[in-house]
Design a protein around this motif. Structure first.
Motif, PDB file in Angstrom:
ATOM      1  N   ARG A 105       0.877  -1.343  -0.303  1.00  0.00           N
ATOM      2  CA  ARG A 105      -0.163  -0.330   0.055  1.00  0.00           C
ATOM      3  C   ARG A 105       0.459   1.401  -0.126  1.00  0.00           C
ATOM      4  NH1 ARG A 105      -4.301  -0.125   4.799  1.00  0.00           N
ATOM      5  NH2 ARG A 105      -2.555   0.226   6.108  1.00  0.00           N
ATOM      6  N   ALA A 106       0.644   2.493  -0.701  1.00  0.00           N
ATOM      7  CA  ALA A 106       1.173   3.260  -0.624  1.00  0.00           C
ATOM      8  C   ALA A 106       1.503   3.828   0.344  1.00  0.00           C
ATOM      9  CB  ALA A 106       0.418   4.465  -1.507  1.00  0.00           C
ATOM     10  N   GLU A 107       2.567   4.440   0.745  1.00  0.00           N
ATOM     11  CA  GLU A 107       2.388   5.484   2.752  1.00  0.00           C
ATOM     12  C   GLU A 107       2.533   6.552   2.675  1.00  0.00           C
ATOM     13  OE1 GLU A 107       6.597   4.146   3.455  1.00  0.00           O
ATOM     14  OE2 GLU A 107       6.790   2.206   2.599  1.00  0.00           O
ATOM     15  N   PRO A 108       1.868   7.277   3.174  1.00  0.00           N
ATOM     16  CA  PRO A 108       1.906   8.492   3.817  1.00  0.00           C
ATOM     17  C   PRO A 108       2.636   9.923   3.905  1.00  0.00           C
ATOM     18  CG  PRO A 108       1.181   7.521   5.781  1.00  0.00           C
ATOM     19  CD  PRO A 108       1.873   6.235   4.590  1.00  0.00           C
TER      20      PRO A 108
ATOM     21  N   GLY B 184       2.276  10.022 -13.915  1.00  0.00           N
ATOM     22  CA  GLY B 184       1.731   8.867 -12.725  1.00  0.00           C
ATOM     23  C   GLY B 184       3.552   8.101 -11.967  1.00  0.00           C
ATOM     24  N   LYS B 185       4.436   8.615 -12.252  1.00  0.00           N
ATOM     25  CA  LYS B 185       5.459   8.581 -11.651  1.00  0.00           C
ATOM     26  C   LYS B 185       5.886   9.620 -11.153  1.00  0.00           C
ATOM     27  CE  LYS B 185       6.952   5.114 -14.829  1.00  0.00           C
ATOM     28  NZ  LYS B 185       8.282   4.670 -15.801  1.00  0.00           N
ATOM     29  N   THR B 186       5.513  11.223 -10.594  1.00  0.00           N
ATOM     30  CA  THR B 186       5.830  12.234 -10.062  1.00  0.00           C
ATOM     31  C   THR B 186       5.829  12.258  -8.960  1.00  0.00           C
ATOM     32  OG1 THR B 186       4.610  14.063 -11.356  1.00  0.00           O
ATOM     33  CG2 THR B 186       4.930  14.046  -9.693  1.00  0.00           C
ATOM     34  N   VAL B 187       4.713  11.308  -7.534  1.00  0.00           N
ATOM     35  CA  VAL B 187       5.464  11.580  -6.579  1.00  0.00           C
ATOM     36  C   VAL B 187       6.736  10.602  -5.658  1.00  0.00           C
ATOM     37  CG1 VAL B 187       5.046  10.678  -4.328  1.00  0.00           C
ATOM     38  CG2 VAL B 187       3.289  12.195  -5.888  1.00  0.00           C
ATOM     39  N   SER B 188       6.229   9.291  -6.731  1.00  0.00           N
ATOM     40  CA  SER B 188       7.842   8.645  -6.772  1.00  0.00           C
ATOM     41  C   SER B 188       9.232   9.321  -7.134  1.00  0.00           C
ATOM     42  CB  SER B 188       7.754   7.381  -7.321  1.00  0.00           C
ATOM     43  OG  SER B 188       7.694   7.164  -9.021  1.00  0.00           O
ATOM     44  N   ARG B 189       8.695   9.930  -7.902  1.00  0.00           N
ATOM     45  CA  ARG B 189      10.295  10.782  -8.830  1.00  0.00           C
ATOM     46  C   ARG B 189      10.522  11.952  -7.213  1.00  0.00           C
ATOM     47  NH1 ARG B 189      10.354  15.529 -10.964  1.00  0.00           N
ATOM     48  NH2 ARG B 189       7.882  14.998 -12.118  1.00  0.00           N
ATOM     49  N   LEU B 190      10.066  12.391  -7.382  1.00  0.00           N
ATOM     50  CA  LEU B 190      10.006  13.595  -6.381  1.00  0.00           C
ATOM     51  C   LEU B 190      10.007  13.606  -4.734  1.00  0.00           C
ATOM     52  CD1 LEU B 190       6.587  15.947  -6.167  1.00  0.00           C
ATOM     53  CD2 LEU B 190       9.223  16.458  -7.773  1.00  0.00           C
TER      54      LEU B 190
ATOM     55  N   GLY C 249      10.947   4.651   1.414  1.00  0.00           N
ATOM     56  CA  GLY C 249       9.695   3.939   1.072  1.00  0.00           C
ATOM     57  C   GLY C 249       8.871   4.144   0.266  1.00  0.00           C
ATOM     58  N   PHE C 250       7.663   3.270  -0.190  1.00  0.00           N
ATOM     59  CA  PHE C 250       6.918   3.130  -1.212  1.00  0.00           C
ATOM     60  C   PHE C 250       5.819   4.546  -0.965  1.00  0.00           C
ATOM     61  CE2 PHE C 250       3.068   1.385  -3.459  1.00  0.00           C
ATOM     62  CZ  PHE C 250       3.675   0.709  -4.446  1.00  0.00           C
ATOM     63  N   LYS C 251       6.228   5.443  -1.944  1.00  0.00           N
ATOM     64  CA  LYS C 251       5.604   6.927  -1.720  1.00  0.00           C
ATOM     65  C   LYS C 251       4.871   6.450  -3.841  1.00  0.00           C
ATOM     66  CE  LYS C 251       7.601   8.055   1.850  1.00  0.00           C
ATOM     67  NZ  LYS C 251       6.427   7.938   3.040  1.00  0.00           N
TER      68      LYS C 251
ATOM     69  N   ASN D 100       1.414   8.259  -7.147  1.00  0.00           N
ATOM     70  CA  ASN D 100       1.002   9.823  -6.479  1.00  0.00           C
ATOM     71  C   ASN D 100      -0.692   8.834  -5.281  1.00  0.00           C
ATOM     72  OD1 ASN D 100       2.126  10.370  -8.213  1.00  0.00           O
ATOM     73  ND2 ASN D 100       0.537  10.858  -9.933  1.00  0.00           N
ATOM     74  N   HIS D 101      -1.444   7.980  -5.101  1.00  0.00           N
ATOM     75  CA  HIS D 101      -1.816   7.615  -4.209  1.00  0.00           C
ATOM     76  C   HIS D 101      -1.473   8.062  -2.839  1.00  0.00           C
ATOM     77  CE1 HIS D 101      -5.525   6.102  -3.177  1.00  0.00           C
ATOM     78  NE2 HIS D 101      -4.605   5.513  -2.396  1.00  0.00           N
ATOM     79  N   SER D 102       0.233   8.177  -2.498  1.00  0.00           N
ATOM     80  CA  SER D 102       0.412   8.862  -0.840  1.00  0.00           C
ATOM     81  C   SER D 102      -0.431  10.019  -0.918  1.00  0.00           C
ATOM     82  CB  SER D 102       2.054   8.956  -1.182  1.00  0.00           C
ATOM     83  OG  SER D 102       2.450   7.697  -1.564  1.00  0.00           O
ATOM     84  N   LEU D 103      -0.374  11.081  -1.927  1.00  0.00           N
ATOM     85  CA  LEU D 103      -1.089  12.343  -2.100  1.00  0.00           C
ATOM     86  C   LEU D 103      -2.610  11.771  -1.116  1.00  0.00           C
ATOM     87  CD1 LEU D 103       0.108  14.020  -4.838  1.00  0.00           C
ATOM     88  CD2 LEU D 103       1.712  13.982  -2.546  1.00  0.00           C
ATOM     89  N   ARG D 104      -3.190  11.307  -1.664  1.00  0.00           N
ATOM     90  CA  ARG D 104      -4.787  10.424  -1.203  1.00  0.00           C
ATOM     91  C   ARG D 104      -4.378  10.185   0.734  1.00  0.00           C
ATOM     92  NH1 ARG D 104      -9.609  10.004  -2.824  1.00  0.00           N
ATOM     93  NH2 ARG D 104     -11.081   7.895  -2.221  1.00  0.00           N
TER      94      ARG D 104
END
Length: 273
Positions: free
Chosen positions: A7-10, A156-162, A170-172, A174-178
């Motif tokens: 699961r995506a982590e906060p 789709g790879k924006t947050v993991s790239r940032l 960790g497993f970050k 785009n869904h981590s934002l929600r």
């Protein structure tokens, strides 16, 4: 059965602060500006990582005025929560309003939205209404972005790239934002119905899946367990009188409630000793 679902982590506040401090988030460049829009839209509107991000359009966003504040309003399009059709005809699309941040304008969602839109090509020069546009290789006056939408894979790879650029583990995704939005609201004690209004969930069970334990909560638990006497209780201290010419100093290692009556020149110092 027997397979653990990843699961995506906060994203905790320290990690977010790191992205702001190193310029990954901000408006220092066209790339950081559009990345900030992806981050803020996903977080403040609690968007799903896939279709809602890809389908986000300029026409779904508008700025209104309310009580002297600028408010950015988001209108939901058809999504996983509201796919349309006869079965869902009575379901009202999600509408989210987010007010400008006057306390911290450097991280104000409304301000960044206005900056971004001001540097996007007008509707007549865009090939679609898609909100996320890639930066131009060379700026053209005030136009910083292309008229074509960002590719789905890149978006789709924006947050993991940032996070990778900031050294965040960790497993970050785009869904981590929600997940982050719902988790922080839970931790702040916001009512579940209000959280559902922001996320668009129609069932309490669905939104409760976003109750995650953040790193700061784990640290608090560790601090409690490391204390042999258990969690420290707040002490109540009452000062009825004090000498105005002198300073009354209070030292404490634990939180306390201070009742002051007819007193002045009180100095409170927290100490670890």
């Amino acid at each position: 059965m027997g397979v653990a679902v990843k699961r995506a982590e906060p994203i905790d506040k320290r990690e977010e602060d790191l992205m702001w401090s190193n310029g990954v988030l901000g408006d220092s460049s066209p790339q950081s500006l559009v990345d900030t829009m992806v981050y803020m839209c996903g977080y403040y509107f609690a968007l799903r990582s896939g279709q809602e991000h890809r389908d986000l359009s300029f026409s779904q966003l508008e700025i209104i005025e309310r009580d002297g504040l600028k408010v950015l309003r988001y209108f939901e399009n058809t999504s996983k929560n509201n796919p349309g059709g006869l079965k869902h005809r009575k379901i009202e699309p999600k509408v989210v309003e987010h007010s400008e941040n006057k306390n911290n304008p450097e991280r104000c969602f409304v301000r960044f939205y206005q900056i971004y839109v001001s540097h996007c090509p007008p509707a007549s020069k865009r090939t679609s209404d898609s909100f996320y546009l890639p930066p131009l290789k060379k700026k053209k006056d005030d136009i910083w972005f292309s008229g074509v939408p960002i590719g789905h894979n890149t978006l789709g790879k924006t947050v993991s790239r940032l996070c990778s650029m900031s050294g965040i583990k960790g497993f970050k995704t785009n869904h981590s934002l929600r997940v982050t939005a719902a988790t922080r609201l839970f931790h702040a004690g916001v009512d579940e119905q209000l959280i559902m209004k922001r996320t668009g969930h129609r069932s309490i069970d669905g939104v409760r899946a976003y109750k995650r334990i953040a790193d700061d909560q784990n640290r608090e638990i560790s601090d409690i367990l490391n204390n042999e006497n258990g969690p420290s209780k707040k002490r109540k201290i009452e000062l009825d009188t004090c000498i105005s010419e002198e300073c009354t100093e209070i030292y404490s290692k634990t939180p306390f409630t201070l009742n002051i009556t007819n007193c002045n020149n009180v100095c409170i110092k927290m100490t670890k000793e």
